[in-house]
Design an enzyme around this catalytic site. Structure first.
Site, short mmCIF file in Angstrom:
data_model
loop_
_atom_site.label_atom_id
_atom_site.label_comp_id
_atom_site.label_asym_id
_atom_site.label_seq_id
_atom_site.Cartn_x
_atom_site.Cartn_y
_atom_site.Cartn_z
CG HIS A 1 -1.93 -0.98 1.39
ND1 HIS A 1 -2.07 -1.80 2.49
CD2 HIS A 1 -2.94 -1.31 0.55
CE1 HIS A 1 -3.12 -2.60 2.31
NE2 HIS A 1 -3.65 -2.33 1.14
CE LYS B 1 -12.84 -6.85 4.75
NZ LYS B 1 -12.36 -6.24 3.51
NE ARG C 1 -3.10 -7.55 -4.14
CZ ARG C 1 -3.88 -7.84 -3.12
NH1 ARG C 1 -3.36 -7.94 -1.93
NH2 ARG C 1 -5.16 -8.06 -3.29
CB SER D 1 -4.35 -6.31 4.81
OG SER D 1 -4.03 -5.05 4.29
O1 PNS Z 1 -8.76 -2.71 0.56
P1 PNS Z 1 -10.06 -3.27 0.06
O2 PNS Z 1 -10.81 -3.99 1.16
O3 PNS Z 1 -9.89 -4.10 -1.16
O4 PNS Z 1 -10.95 -1.98 -0.36
C1 PNS Z 1 -12.25 -2.15 -0.87
C2 PNS Z 1 -12.97 -0.82 -1.08
C3 PNS Z 1 -12.87 0.10 0.11
C4 PNS Z 1 -12.38 -0.11 -2.26
C5 PNS Z 1 -14.44 -1.21 -1.37
O5 PNS Z 1 -14.88 -2.09 -0.39
C6 PNS Z 1 -15.39 -0.01 -1.42
O6 PNS Z 1 -15.38 0.74 -2.36
N1 PNS Z 1 -16.21 0.13 -0.35
C7 PNS Z 1 -17.17 1.21 -0.22
C8 PNS Z 1 -18.61 0.72 -0.49
C9 PNS Z 1 -18.92 0.83 -1.97
O7 PNS Z 1 -18.87 1.88 -2.58
N2 PNS Z 1 -19.25 -0.35 -2.57
C10 PNS Z 1 -19.57 -0.44 -3.95
C11 PNS Z 1 -18.32 -0.50 -4.79
S1 PNS Z 1 -18.74 -0.73 -6.47
#
Ligand code: PNS
Length: 154
Positions: free
Chosen positions: A16, A40, A89, A126
């Site tokens: 990150h 979560k 990645r 993570s």
């Molecule tokens: O580090 P991560 O867990 O892969 O991040 C995921 C993240 C934060 C990018 C995704 O969960 C997100 O966008 N969450 C916000 C809720 C949302 O907008 N969901 C619809 C996405 S299309």
């Protein structure tokens, strides 16, 4: 150009940090958006994750740490960002990220820019850090010192 790099950052890894640092050389302003996902379970709280990132980037003037709950596009609109940036990645990330990029574009017209992870961090996540640490493994080469400190205290 003002961009948003969203993620769970539970915890932030060297992968990150590498992506954020590389973006800070390309884009004028970076918002790191730490998501709060009530459904979560996270190892670190919203403020712990934000605090670690604040400390890691305290000397970088163009990197700001914020946290958000709810839709990414609402947070992106609130901060008037020009684009969302995601690190990729491997091809295994691609399907999910492509789907989210298209959803975020359809929902609110936000573009997503993908940046490849550096080869040395291609495998790093993570979840992997948490698993290795939970079995007593050494994660000192995988996370910044600030995160290692928090993992050791937890
Ligand atoms: O580090 P991560 O867990 O892969 O991040 C995921 C993240 C934060 C990018 C995704 O969960 C997100 O966008 N969450 C916000 C809720 C949302 O907008 N969901 C619809 C996405 S299309």
């Amino acid at each position: 150009m003002k961009i948003l790099i969203p993620g769970s950052f539970d915890p932030p890894t060297n992968g990150h940090i590498d992506v954020i640092n590389r973006c800070s050389k390309i884009f004028s302003e970076i918002i790191v958006g730490v998501v709060v996902n009530p459904s979560k379970d996270s190892l670190f709280t919203r403020s712990e994750r934000s605090d670690m990132l604040e400390k890691i980037f305290q000397d970088k003037q163009n990197i700001n740490i914020e946290s958000f709950e709810g839709l990414l596009v609402d947070f992106a609109s609130k901060h008037k960002v020009d684009a969302i940036v995601k690190g990729l990645r491997a091809m295994t990330d691609f399907d999910y990220e492509f789907q989210m990029a298209q959803a975020n574009s359809t929902l609110a017209g936000f573009e997503t820019i993908f940046i490849p992870s550096s080869p040395e961090y291609g495998y790093l996540s993570s979840s992997m850090v948490k698993e290795i640490h939970s079995y007593g493994g050494d994660v000192s080469s995988l996370v910044p010192a600030e995160v290692l400190k928090s993992l050791t205290n937890e």
